[in-house]
Structures are given as C-alpha cells and as structure tokens.
Design an enzyme around this catalytic site. Structure first.
Site, PDB file in Angstrom:
ATOM      1  N   ASP A  61      28.108 -24.198  16.661  1.00  0.00           N
ATOM      2  CA  ASP A  61      28.660 -23.291  16.173  1.00  0.00           C
ATOM      3  C   ASP A  61      28.213 -21.767  16.259  1.00  0.00           C
ATOM      4  O   ASP A  61      26.821 -21.613  15.314  1.00  0.00           O
ATOM      5  CB  ASP A  61      29.317 -23.117  14.322  1.00  0.00           C
ATOM      6  CG  ASP A  61      29.893 -22.266  14.075  1.00  0.00           C
ATOM      7  OD1 ASP A  61      30.259 -20.481  15.119  1.00  0.00           O
ATOM      8  OD2 ASP A  61      30.760 -21.815  13.375  1.00  0.00           O
ATOM      9  N   ARG A 110      28.944 -18.774  17.003  1.00  0.00           N
ATOM     10  CA  ARG A 110      29.509 -17.615  15.675  1.00  0.00           C
ATOM     11  C   ARG A 110      27.989 -16.724  15.282  1.00  0.00           C
ATOM     12  O   ARG A 110      27.254 -16.918  14.237  1.00  0.00           O
ATOM     13  CB  ARG A 110      30.783 -17.961  15.380  1.00  0.00           C
ATOM     14  CG  ARG A 110      31.422 -17.632  16.253  1.00  0.00           C
ATOM     15  CD  ARG A 110      32.662 -18.551  15.023  1.00  0.00           C
ATOM     16  NE  ARG A 110      32.571 -19.034  14.761  1.00  0.00           N
ATOM     17  CZ  ARG A 110      33.405 -19.818  13.873  1.00  0.00           C
ATOM     18  NH1 ARG A 110      34.478 -19.551  13.596  1.00  0.00           N
ATOM     19  NH2 ARG A 110      33.465 -21.101  13.618  1.00  0.00           N
ATOM     20  N   THR A 137      34.876 -32.270  18.796  1.00  0.00           N
ATOM     21  CA  THR A 137      34.108 -30.491  19.477  1.00  0.00           C
ATOM     22  C   THR A 137      32.884 -30.218  19.157  1.00  0.00           C
ATOM     23  O   THR A 137      32.020 -29.534  19.602  1.00  0.00           O
ATOM     24  CB  THR A 137      35.074 -30.037  18.309  1.00  0.00           C
ATOM     25  OG1 THR A 137      34.938 -28.677  18.796  1.00  0.00           O
ATOM     26  CG2 THR A 137      35.012 -30.195  16.782  1.00  0.00           C
ATOM     27  N   LEU A 154      38.684 -12.897   8.970  1.00  0.00           N
ATOM     28  CA  LEU A 154      37.994 -12.952  10.264  1.00  0.00           C
ATOM     29  C   LEU A 154      38.237 -13.723  10.852  1.00  0.00           C
ATOM     30  O   LEU A 154      37.813 -15.459  11.126  1.00  0.00           O
ATOM     31  CB  LEU A 154      36.560 -12.778   9.796  1.00  0.00           C
ATOM     32  CG  LEU A 154      35.716 -12.917   8.782  1.00  0.00           C
ATOM     33  CD1 LEU A 154      33.666 -13.270   8.219  1.00  0.00           C
ATOM     34  CD2 LEU A 154      35.502 -10.929   8.636  1.00  0.00           C
ATOM     35  N   HIS A 155      39.207 -13.733  11.788  1.00  0.00           N
ATOM     36  CA  HIS A 155      39.709 -14.730  12.655  1.00  0.00           C
ATOM     37  C   HIS A 155      39.290 -14.449  13.800  1.00  0.00           C
ATOM     38  O   HIS A 155      38.852 -13.092  15.331  1.00  0.00           O
ATOM     39  CB  HIS A 155      40.900 -14.277  13.026  1.00  0.00           C
ATOM     40  CG  HIS A 155      42.198 -15.328  13.583  1.00  0.00           C
ATOM     41  ND1 HIS A 155      42.293 -16.155  13.082  1.00  0.00           N
ATOM     42  CD2 HIS A 155      41.932 -15.939  14.897  1.00  0.00           C
ATOM     43  CE1 HIS A 155      42.770 -17.248  14.074  1.00  0.00           C
ATOM     44  NE2 HIS A 155      43.246 -16.651  15.345  1.00  0.00           N
TER      45      HIS A 155
HETATM   46  N1  LIG Z   1      33.954 -24.648  21.080  1.00  0.00           N
HETATM   47  C1  LIG Z   1      35.221 -25.280  20.621  1.00  0.00           C
HETATM   48  N2  LIG Z   1      35.520 -24.287  19.652  1.00  0.00           N
HETATM   49  C2  LIG Z   1      36.593 -23.817  19.952  1.00  0.00           C
HETATM   50  C3  LIG Z   1      37.777 -25.551  19.621  1.00  0.00           C
HETATM   51  N3  LIG Z   1      38.409 -25.389  19.625  1.00  0.00           N
HETATM   52  C4  LIG Z   1      38.456 -23.999  18.657  1.00  0.00           C
HETATM   53  N4  LIG Z   1      37.521 -23.676  19.042  1.00  0.00           N
HETATM   54  C5  LIG Z   1      36.945 -21.991  18.278  1.00  0.00           C
HETATM   55  O1  LIG Z   1      36.566 -21.990  17.359  1.00  0.00           O
HETATM   56  C6  LIG Z   1      37.269 -20.859  16.925  1.00  0.00           C
HETATM   57  C7  LIG Z   1      37.545 -20.858  15.384  1.00  0.00           C
HETATM   58  O2  LIG Z   1      37.578 -19.169  14.310  1.00  0.00           O
HETATM   59  P1  LIG Z   1      38.299 -19.666  12.448  1.00  0.00           P
HETATM   60  O3  LIG Z   1      39.813 -19.945  12.895  1.00  0.00           O
HETATM   61  O4  LIG Z   1      38.385 -17.290  12.736  1.00  0.00           O
HETATM   62  O5  LIG Z   1      37.085 -19.976  12.172  1.00  0.00           O
HETATM   63  P2  LIG Z   1      37.185 -21.554  11.291  1.00  0.00           P
HETATM   64  O6  LIG Z   1      35.359 -21.557  11.538  1.00  0.00           O
HETATM   65  O7  LIG Z   1      38.381 -21.963  12.009  1.00  0.00           O
HETATM   66  O8  LIG Z   1      37.141 -21.151  10.182  1.00  0.00           O
HETATM   67  P3  LIG Z   1      37.755 -20.583   9.426  1.00  0.00           P
HETATM   68  O9  LIG Z   1      38.181 -19.229   8.722  1.00  0.00           O
HETATM   69  O10 LIG Z   1      38.738 -21.757   7.602  1.00  0.00           O
HETATM   70  O11 LIG Z   1      40.056 -20.596  10.439  1.00  0.00           O
HETATM   71  C8  LIG Z   1      37.249 -20.063  17.784  1.00  0.00           C
HETATM   72  O12 LIG Z   1      36.663 -19.313  17.892  1.00  0.00           O
HETATM   73  C9  LIG Z   1      37.727 -20.841  19.053  1.00  0.00           C
HETATM   74  O13 LIG Z   1      38.214 -20.275  19.439  1.00  0.00           O
HETATM   75  C10 LIG Z   1      36.435 -26.291  20.121  1.00  0.00           C
HETATM   76  O14 LIG Z   1      36.917 -27.276  20.552  1.00  0.00           O
HETATM   77  N5  LIG Z   1      34.785 -26.511  20.844  1.00  0.00           N
END
Ligand SMILES: Nc1nc2c(ncn2[C@@H]2O[C@H](COP(=O)(O)OP(=O)(O)OP(=O)(O)O)[C@@H](O)[C@H]2O)c(=O)[nH]1
Ligand SMILES: [Zn+2]
EC number: 3.5.4.25
Length: 203
Positions: free
Chosen positions: A126, A128, A114, A50-51
């Site tokens: 978060d 989502r 963050t 799930l990306h």
């Molecule tokens: N609000 C915010 N969102 C961020 C930041 N950096 C990355 N993101 C968002 O974080 C999300 C990362 O998504 P994923 O890689 O699917 O999920 P994850 O929670 O990192 O979990 P993994 O499955 O381990 O990768 C994306 O929607 C990015 O746009 C940040 O500094 N602030």
C-alpha cells in the site's frame, strides 16, 4: 505538502446536491476533488470519507473490489445526515497508478493475491500517503471527523496530522464472488476491519 484551492460548484447527484471543491496538488499536479454537504466548518465532528481513486470500481462497475459500493454508500450516508465531506483522492491502485493496477490484476488472474501482485511488481502493498488531506481539510475548516472506513491506517494517518477522529464507522458493502478473496486478503494482510462482511459470507 501544499495544495491550491481552485474553485467550488454545485454537484447534483442521485443522493442530493453536494458542493464540489477542486484542489490542485502542487508537487504532482494531481487534481483532487471534495464533495461536501451542509456546514462542515462549524467545529462539530464531520461525517467523512477518504476515498482513494479506483477507476475500475468507481466508474466502470468492476466487481473485483468494493470501491464503487463504498463510494455510493458513503455519499448516501452523508446525504442522509445532511452534512459531511468525501475526499476523492487521486491515488489510483493504492498509489501505484492505473496501468500498474492492470498489471497487478493480470498477476492476480494468474493466482497472486493483491499484496503478492504489488510486491511482484516491485511496489509496497500500500503506497498511499494521506498528507494532502491535512491542507484540504484545513481549507474546508474541518478539524474533527467521524470517519467512514474499515482501514485503521486512515485513522492513524489523520491523527498523525493533528486531526481528531472521534469515531470510526464501518463501511462494509459489495461483497460478491469476484471480490471475496480480495476482501479476505485486505482483512488478513492489510489489517482492514471487515467483521460484518466475513460473518455474512460464512453464513
Ligand atoms: N494495487 C491494487 N490496488 C487496488 C486493488 N483493488 C483496489 N485497489 C485500490 O485500492 C484503493 C482502495 O481505496 P479505499 O476504498 O479508499 O481504501 P481502503 O484501503 O479499501 O479502505 P476503506 O476506507 O475501508 O475502503 C483504491 O485506490 C483502488 O484503486 C488491487 O487489487 N491492487
Ligand atoms: Zn476498487
């Protein structure tokens, strides 16, 4: 939450040719994309990812996060297995949207982490929601997954929608000086399991 399946096509990539499926989320008009390879509807656990959308990391080569590296690694893993599915979910910036993510980055440039940046903007850490995965996976005939993730919330969410997660496979890629604080905050405040990368950093 309902989605309409729109169409499928081939999508050749550096790692092989995937089938691309387009889904339209009814309530929001969001356009989600799934890349599959092989027969994913045979009832056996599917290598899945799930990306969440990250325009900066996935398309603009940003080193602020690990998203682009994870996207590449997931597609490569699916291609190596010859079977799997990557759900590209349009929930940019952990659900706050691209403009707010840029606002959050501005606050992070000034020292906030963050999570603090999201909170200073009035958002949750978060935001989502993975509910949309259920009808998408159902359409694809996927009932159980070997999930590529470091995020335990994704596993819990899928299980909550009645899907089976038979395995969690770590996806630890892309550690660099620009994202080490971001990844440490993910591990420290958001519960991500990032053991291997932190060990690599300490060495
Ligand atoms: N609000 C915010 N969102 C961020 C930041 N950096 C990355 N993101 C968002 O974080 C999300 C990362 O998504 P994923 O890689 O699917 O999920 P994850 O929670 O990192 O979990 P993994 O499955 O381990 O990768 C994306 O929607 C990015 O746009 C940040 O500094 N602030
Ligand atoms: Zn990112």
């Amino acid at each position: 939450m309902s989605v309409t399946f729109v169409a499928s096509s081939k999508l050749p990539t550096r790692w092989g040719t995937f089938t691309m499926h387009g889904f339209l989320e009814q309530d929001t008009g969001k356009e989600h994309v799934v890349l599959t390879m092989g027969d994913v509807a045979d009832g056996k656990p599917v290598l899945g990812r799930l990306h969440s959308e990250c325009l900066t990391g996935d398309a603009l080569f940003s080193l602020r996060c690990d998203c682009g590296f994870q996207l590449e690694a997931a597609l490569q893993a699916i291609a190596e297995e010859g079977r799997g599915a990557l759900l590209y979910l349009r929930q940019e910036g952990r659900g706050i949207g691209l403009m707010n993510k840029i606002r959050a980055y501005h606050l992070q440039d000034g020292g906030a982490d963050t999570v603090e940046a999201n909170e200073q903007l009035g958002f949750g850490a978060d935001q989502r929601d993975y509910a949309i995965c259920q009808p998408i996976l159902e359409h694809l005939g996927i009932t159980s997954l070997k999930l590529l993730t470091n995020n335990p919330r994704k596993v819990k969410a899928l299980e909550g929608y009645g899907l089976k997660v038979t395995e969690r496979l770590p996806l630890e890629f892309g550690l660099n000086p620009h994202n080490s604080k971001y990844l440490a905050t993910k591990a420290g405040k958001l519960g991500h399991m990032l053991g291997e990368m932190h060990q690599a950093e300490a060495e």
